[in-house]
Structure formats: structure tokens, C-alpha cells
Enzyme design. Structure first.
Site, PDB file in Angstrom:
ATOM      1  N   ASP A  51      -1.281 -12.426   2.054  1.00 17.04           N
ATOM      2  CA  ASP A  51      -1.933 -11.334   2.882  1.00 17.04           C
ATOM      3  C   ASP A  51      -2.080 -11.924   4.086  1.00 17.04           C
ATOM      4  O   ASP A  51      -3.428 -12.293   4.490  1.00 17.04           O
ATOM      5  CB  ASP A  51      -3.259 -10.730   1.924  1.00 17.04           C
ATOM      6  CG  ASP A  51      -3.702  -9.654   2.388  1.00 17.04           C
ATOM      7  OD1 ASP A  51      -3.049  -9.328   3.734  1.00 17.04           O
ATOM      8  OD2 ASP A  51      -4.517  -9.174   2.082  1.00 17.04           O
ATOM      9  N   ASP A  91     -11.353 -11.335   9.753  1.00 19.44           N
ATOM     10  CA  ASP A  91     -10.134 -11.539   8.722  1.00 19.44           C
ATOM     11  C   ASP A  91      -8.954 -11.657   9.809  1.00 19.44           C
ATOM     12  O   ASP A  91      -8.272 -10.836  10.079  1.00 19.44           O
ATOM     13  CB  ASP A  91      -9.942  -9.942   7.807  1.00 19.44           C
ATOM     14  CG  ASP A  91      -9.566 -10.294   6.507  1.00 19.44           C
ATOM     15  OD1 ASP A  91      -9.529 -11.464   6.279  1.00 19.44           O
ATOM     16  OD2 ASP A  91      -9.275  -9.450   5.747  1.00 19.44           O
ATOM     17  N   HIS A 114     -11.595 -13.603   2.996  1.00 16.71           N
ATOM     18  CA  HIS A 114     -12.641 -12.959   2.586  1.00 16.71           C
ATOM     19  C   HIS A 114     -13.860 -13.910   2.026  1.00 16.71           C
ATOM     20  O   HIS A 114     -15.130 -13.917   2.594  1.00 16.71           O
ATOM     21  CB  HIS A 114     -12.337 -12.032   1.532  1.00 16.71           C
ATOM     22  CG  HIS A 114     -11.374 -10.920   1.901  1.00 16.71           C
ATOM     23  ND1 HIS A 114     -10.923  -9.874   1.057  1.00 16.71           N
ATOM     24  CD2 HIS A 114     -10.525 -10.767   3.171  1.00 16.71           C
ATOM     25  CE1 HIS A 114     -10.184  -9.161   1.694  1.00 16.71           C
ATOM     26  NE2 HIS A 114     -10.059  -9.640   2.832  1.00 16.71           N
ATOM     27  N   GLU A 131     -10.990  -6.622  -4.980  1.00 17.92           N
ATOM     28  CA  GLU A 131     -10.696  -7.615  -4.115  1.00 17.92           C
ATOM     29  C   GLU A 131     -12.013  -7.690  -3.150  1.00 17.92           C
ATOM     30  O   GLU A 131     -12.117  -6.797  -2.416  1.00 17.92           O
ATOM     31  CB  GLU A 131      -9.478  -7.209  -3.209  1.00 17.92           C
ATOM     32  CG  GLU A 131      -9.174  -8.271  -2.143  1.00 17.92           C
ATOM     33  CD  GLU A 131      -7.981  -8.275  -1.351  1.00 17.92           C
ATOM     34  OE1 GLU A 131      -7.046  -7.512  -1.933  1.00 17.92           O
ATOM     35  OE2 GLU A 131      -7.980  -8.491  -0.261  1.00 17.92           O
ATOM     36  N   GLU A 189      -9.490 -13.568  -2.073  1.00 21.15           N
ATOM     37  CA  GLU A 189      -8.890 -13.780  -1.079  1.00 21.15           C
ATOM     38  C   GLU A 189      -9.708 -14.764   0.080  1.00 21.15           C
ATOM     39  O   GLU A 189     -10.733 -14.547   0.161  1.00 21.15           O
ATOM     40  CB  GLU A 189      -8.705 -12.454   0.160  1.00 21.15           C
ATOM     41  CG  GLU A 189      -8.045 -12.738   1.499  1.00 21.15           C
ATOM     42  CD  GLU A 189      -7.455 -11.417   2.131  1.00 21.15           C
ATOM     43  OE1 GLU A 189      -7.161 -10.594   1.716  1.00 21.15           O
ATOM     44  OE2 GLU A 189      -7.685 -11.415   3.419  1.00 21.15           O
ATOM     45  N   HIS A 196       1.071  -1.179  -0.091  1.00 20.06           N
ATOM     46  CA  HIS A 196      -0.153   0.083   0.037  1.00 20.06           C
ATOM     47  C   HIS A 196       1.030   1.276  -0.022  1.00 20.06           C
ATOM     48  O   HIS A 196       1.825   1.314   0.723  1.00 20.06           O
ATOM     49  CB  HIS A 196      -0.645   0.168   1.276  1.00 20.06           C
ATOM     50  CG  HIS A 196      -1.776  -0.826   1.475  1.00 20.06           C
ATOM     51  ND1 HIS A 196      -1.500  -1.979   2.288  1.00 20.06           N
ATOM     52  CD2 HIS A 196      -3.171  -1.209   0.974  1.00 20.06           C
ATOM     53  CE1 HIS A 196      -2.521  -2.672   2.253  1.00 20.06           C
ATOM     54  NE2 HIS A 196      -3.418  -2.215   1.638  1.00 20.06           N
ATOM     55  N   ASP A 217      -5.260 -13.743  -2.854  1.00 20.32           N
ATOM     56  CA  ASP A 217      -4.619 -13.239  -1.663  1.00 20.32           C
ATOM     57  C   ASP A 217      -4.528 -14.549  -0.764  1.00 20.32           C
ATOM     58  O   ASP A 217      -5.639 -14.957  -0.171  1.00 20.32           O
ATOM     59  CB  ASP A 217      -5.371 -12.155  -0.831  1.00 20.32           C
ATOM     60  CG  ASP A 217      -4.676 -11.016  -1.275  1.00 20.32           C
ATOM     61  OD1 ASP A 217      -3.950 -10.993  -2.155  1.00 20.32           O
ATOM     62  OD2 ASP A 217      -5.046  -9.909  -0.666  1.00 20.32           O
ATOM     63  N   ASP A 257      -6.709 -13.506   8.834  1.00 14.56           N
ATOM     64  CA  ASP A 257      -5.197 -13.476   7.986  1.00 14.56           C
ATOM     65  C   ASP A 257      -4.179 -14.279   8.418  1.00 14.56           C
ATOM     66  O   ASP A 257      -2.955 -13.940   8.624  1.00 14.56           O
ATOM     67  CB  ASP A 257      -4.723 -11.952   8.028  1.00 14.56           C
ATOM     68  CG  ASP A 257      -5.656 -10.866   6.979  1.00 14.56           C
ATOM     69  OD1 ASP A 257      -6.359 -11.579   6.152  1.00 14.56           O
ATOM     70  OD2 ASP A 257      -5.484  -9.797   7.254  1.00 14.56           O
TER      71      ASP A 257
HETATM   72  C1  XLS Z   1      -7.920  -6.436   3.804  1.00 19.61           C
HETATM   73  C2  XLS Z   1      -7.556  -6.483   2.505  1.00 19.61           C
HETATM   74  C3  XLS Z   1      -6.285  -5.809   2.120  1.00 19.61           C
HETATM   75  C4  XLS Z   1      -6.081  -5.922   0.680  1.00 19.61           C
HETATM   76  C5  XLS Z   1      -5.079  -4.691  -0.028  1.00 19.61           C
HETATM   77  O1  XLS Z   1      -8.630  -7.321   4.429  1.00 19.61           O
HETATM   78  O2  XLS Z   1      -7.195  -7.966   2.435  1.00 19.61           O
HETATM   79  O3  XLS Z   1      -5.279  -6.353   2.781  1.00 19.61           O
HETATM   80  O4  XLS Z   1      -5.336  -7.240   0.261  1.00 19.61           O
HETATM   81  O5  XLS Z   1      -5.635  -3.498   0.590  1.00 19.61           O
HETATM   82 NI    NI Z   2      -6.346  -8.950   0.749  1.00 22.18          NI
HETATM   83 NI    NI Z   3      -7.922  -9.278   3.961  1.00 23.93          NI
END
Ligand code: XLS
Ligand code: NI
Ligand code: NI
Length: 478
Positions: free
Chosen positions: A381, A349, A313, A274, A310, A144, A338, A351
Site C-alpha cells: 500500500d 499517510d 498508520h 485496517e 499498515e 478497491h 500493508d 505511503d
Molecule cells: C488508506 C488505507 C487504504 C486501505 C484500503 O490510508 O491504507 O489504502 O488500505 O482501503
Molecule cells: Ni492500507
Molecule cells: Ni493508508
């Protein structure tokens, strides 16, 4: 100032030559003076001194700092593993993740951090990023704008900070490494509280456009292969104060303008959206792959965008990652993954790095069907748990993430070569492999004809779906 810098560079160069010659004489691998990362061959590194270059050692290896399944150069189904995956390190998690959560302070005090958000710190972090990427042996990174360089008091200042850090990144990238994608961070600053492109404030819409313009320029400058839009705050909390139709129209205008700007600057990378259903807003506009595909179609954007799926998500939207990837694939929209996963019992999330081999195998079945996802790739991610605080944990996490995907690919290849899963699916639909089935599929069978057939056939014997057998076949390759 200039001459002092030149003299310092010369001194470093001489030191480097001296180090190399001494090492050659002594027969040990040469080391470079701290801060000098080129021209010294193999060197221990400044940020991760105890960590070797991660190599493939095979499944019997017990080393936590080796690949057991990911073998970059090995060919699977006619393509090198590294080309199937195009793995990428996510700068925001790996170098900006602090371990902090809504209840607690940061837990990760990486040795190179000085606790500031200065330009010098941003540059040091960038050096750490490229040493990490080099040791991991991947070719891509994602960022970012606001996590690589400090924000400014004005847009001009933020842009100039970004330029300075990005110039260093370009130098450190060398000829092989490039961004898988870049993106603008349009969610952290309070100005984005009502959204960015969907904000009720025109000034915020304009600011967001300026930020995306700049982020797209630097992604292009760095040789990035894609550009991502994640609608961090593009959504709403309640319809009582929201004109949803107007906000969606604004979002479409924003994306149309981004396509025009991409063409204007000659950026050939793919634009990716995304999807994510919730968090931070209750109703995110890009809920899932199907919702996003519908949005793109409605506004005539379908040929200009693909999707970045992702996995975490996907689970938040009540789907499996396999479902989202397949939905994108059959719509010709699969652009990037992702690669992470969520916690099945936790509704946000989280992650996490993906470690579920069965999930990875199903993901890779779709990716193989798609013929790969280049110019997209697999971006981690994903972040360390709050409690994982050793520098080596950063490596271990990426290694298991890569090994999991590699096992997924190896298993998918076995399933494809074995053929029994495809055969099970073929058999399931074989009643359509007939003359009448073909005319149904060609849109030529009307209701009268179908009614005549239904009466002729009488009560039907409907065969088994064989789900457990399909699961047995899948498990046989794990
Ligand atoms: C957030 C998103 C973010 C995107 C990029 O949940 O996954 O990380 O991948 O902005
Ligand atoms: Ni992401
Ligand atoms: Ni995310």
C-alpha cells in the site's frame, strides 16, 4: 459482430503461431502480437516493453531491475521466501496513483493512459496490471471496487461496469494470480461525507451495505483470500454534533451483517479491519490495533475478524509498526500487513515503500513468531513520490520494497539462530521462572503471600534492562 470477433481472434492466433515458428527458426525468443498475452511463451509485453522479468541476482548485482535479497524459492527458517511474504501489488497506488497532491496537478502520464475513466481505459489498465505482476513475479494483487471500474449513474450501472472489468481480470489472472484482498471504496464520493456504516443517514448506510455486498461477491469470484474494511470516513470531527455510541453500534451491526453475508455466499476468506487513527476524519473509530481489538470484543466480533496492520498508520497513531504487529499477534489478530512506511517528520499517510532495514527486521521478528501471516500477506500500500515519473520507477519501488522485507527476514532468521536476543529477554524475566513466579502467573498468589515475601526479601537489587546490548545485538545482523 460475433463472427468478426472470432475472425480477429483466429487471425491473432495464426499470427502468434507464425511469430513463434519464425522465432524458433531464427533462434530468438518469440514475441507476441500486441494484446495477445497467452499462448506465446516469453514475450516482450505491451505496456512495459523495455522491462525484463525481474530475477534474483544476489547482493552484488548493480542492476536496478533485479532482486538483490528477495529470492522467491529460497528457504529461510523452513519456508520459501515467497510463502513468508505473499507480496501483493496495490492497484489503487500503482495503477490509479497520479502523483497529484492538494497543491498540484498529476505528474504521472503513463503511456497507456488516455486521460479518461472509461470502461475501455479500465480494461487496458487491468492488462497493464497483470503484465506488471507477471514481470515482478508476485502472485497477488489488492483492489478497491471503484478504482478498477468506473462508477455509474446508478448502483446498477456501477455494478455492471465492475462485472465487466472483473470478468477480464479473472481471465488475465490465469491459474496462479489472485487477489490478496478486495475492498469497497467508501470514502471518495460526496455521499460518504458523514461516513459509510457510521453515517448519520440511513440511505448511506444502505448504499454502503450494497457496495460491500458486491465487492465481497467479486472478491470471492476472483478467488480472493481476504476482504478488508478500512473505515475511510468512519469517524468524526467533533462530538458536538456526533452520537458516538450510536455510530459505533451501527458499525458493529454493519460488520455483523457482512459476516452473515460472507457465510451465505460461501466466501471463506478472512475479514480484516485496517486500523488508522486520523486522516480523513480527526478521530477514526479504528484508531489502532488495541482500540480495534476492544471494539471487536465488545461486539462479539473477535472470532470473525483479524487486523490488517499498515506501518504508516502505526506511526500516525504514535506507535511503531513493530508495536502494532505485536499487539495484533498477541491478541491472535495478525491477519495482513500493508507494507509501507511514513515519513518520521510528516504527519500524514505518505505511503512510502519501506526502505528501513532495521524496521523491516523488527517487523519480521514478529511475523516469524506468528509462524507467518498466510492467508494474509504483504500488500504494498505504497506509492511513488510525486517527482518519480518514469515507468521503470514503478518496478524499482516494488523491488526495493521487496528487498527490504527480504533483508528483514534474513536478519530475523540470523537473530533467531544466534539466540542471544531471546536469551537476553529470557534472563530479564527469570525471577518469574521460580515457584513463586509460577504461582503469580497462574493467578494463585494473593496479596498476603506477596506481602510476606516482600518483607522477607527486604530492599531489592534490580538488574539492568540491557537495552543498549539488545540494540547492539540487533545491529550485529544488519
Ligand atoms: C488508506 C488505507 C487504504 C486501505 C484500503 O490510508 O491504507 O489504502 O488500505 O482501503
Ligand atoms: Ni492500507
Ligand atoms: Ni493508508
Amino acid at each position: 459482430m460475433r463472427t468478426m470477433k472470432a475472425a480477429a481472434k483466429l487471425l491473432l492466433f495464426v499470427l502468434c503461431i507464425l511469430a513463434v515458428s519464425l522465432a524458433v527458426i531464427a533462434g530468438s525468443p518469440p514475441t507476441c502480437p500486441a494484446g495477445l498475452s497467452s499462448g506465446c511463451g516469453e514475450w516482450e509485453g505491451e505496456f512495459f516493453p523495455g522491462i525484463p522479468k525481474i530475477k534474483y541476482e544476489g547482493p552484488s548485482s548493480k542492476s536496478p531491475l533485479a532482486y538483490k535479497w528477495y529470492n522467491a524459492e529460497e528457504e529461510i527458517l523452513g519456508k520459501k521466501m515467497k510463502d513468508w511474504f505473499r507480496f501483493s501489488v496495490a492497484f489503487w497506488h500503482t495503477f490509479r496513483g497520479t502523483g497529484g497532491d492538494p497543491f498540484g496537478a498529476p505528474t504521472k502520464m503513463w503511456p497507456w493512459e488516455d486521460g479518461t475513466n472509461s470502461l475501455d481505459m479500465a480494461k487496458r489498465r487491468m492488462r497493464a496490471n497483470f503484465e506488471f505482476i507477471d514481470k515482478l513475479g508476485v502472485d497477488f494483487w489488492c483492489f478497491h471496487d471503484r478504482d478498477v471500474a468506473p462508477d455509474g449513474k446508478t448502483l446498477e450501472e456501477a455494478n455492471s461496469n465492475l462485472d465487466e472489468v472483473v470478468a477480464l481480470a479473472k481471465e488475465l489472472q490465469g491459474t496462479k494470480i489472485r487477489p490478496l484482498w478486495g475492498t469497497a471504496q467508501l470514502f471518495m464520493h460526496p455521499r460518504f461525507m458523514h461516513g459509510a456504516a457510521t453515517s448519520s443517514e440511513l440511505g448511506v448506510y444502505a448504499y454502503s451495505a450494497a457496495q460491500v455486498k458486491k465487492a465481497m461477491e467479486v472478491t470471492h469470484y476472483l478467488g480472493g483470500e481476504n476482504y478488508v474494511f478500512w473505515g475511510g470516513r468512519e469517524g468524526y470531527q467533533t462530538l458536538l454534533n456526533t452520537d458516538m455510541e450510536r455510530e459505533l453500534n451501527h458499525l458493529a451491526r454493519f460488520l455483523q451483517a457482512s459476516v452473515a453475508y460472507k457465510k451465505k455466499i460461501g466466501f471463506n476468506g478472512t475479514l480484516l479491519i485496517e486500523p488508522k487513527p486520523q486522516e480523513p476524519t480527526k478521530h477514526q473509530y479504528d484508531w489502532d490495533a488495541a482500540t480495534t481489538a476492544n471494539f471487536l470484543r465488545k461486539y462479539g466480533l473477535i472470532g470473525d475478524f483479524k487486523l490488517n496492520i499498515e506501518c504508516n498508520h502505526a506511526t500516525l497513531s504514535g506507535h511503531s509498526c513493530h508495536h502494532e504487529i505485536e499487539t495484533a499477534r498477541i491478541n491472535g489478530l495478525l491477519g495482513n500487513i500493508d507494507a509501507n512506511s511514513g515519513d518520521p517528520q510528516t504527519g500524514w499517510d505518505t505511503d512510502q515503500f519501506m526502505t528501513d532495514i532495521m524496521e523491516a527486521t523488527m517487523v519480521m521478528l514478529s511475523v516469524v513468531k506468528n509462524g507467518g501471516i498466510a492467508p494474509g500477506g504483504f500488500n504494498f500500500d505504497a506509492k511513488l513520490r510525486r517527482e518519480s515519473t518514469d515507468v521503470e520507477d514503478l518496478f524499482i519501488a516494488h523491488i526495493i520494497g521487496m528487498d527490504t522485507m527480504a533483508r528483514g527476514l534474513r536478519n530475523a532468521a540470523k537473530l533467531i539462530e544466534d539466540g542471544s536476543l531471546a536469551e537476553l529477554v529470557r534472563k530479564r524475566y527469570q525471577s518469574f521462572d521460580t515457584e513463586l513466579g509460577a504461582s503469580v502467573e497462574a493467578g494463585k498468589a494473593d496479596f498476603e503471600l506477596l506481602e510476606k515475601k516482600a518483607m522477607e526479601w527486604g530492599e531489592l537489587k534490580v538488574p539492568s534492562g540491557k537495552q543498549e546490548l539488545a540494540e547492539m545485538i540487533l545491529q550485529s545482523v544488519l
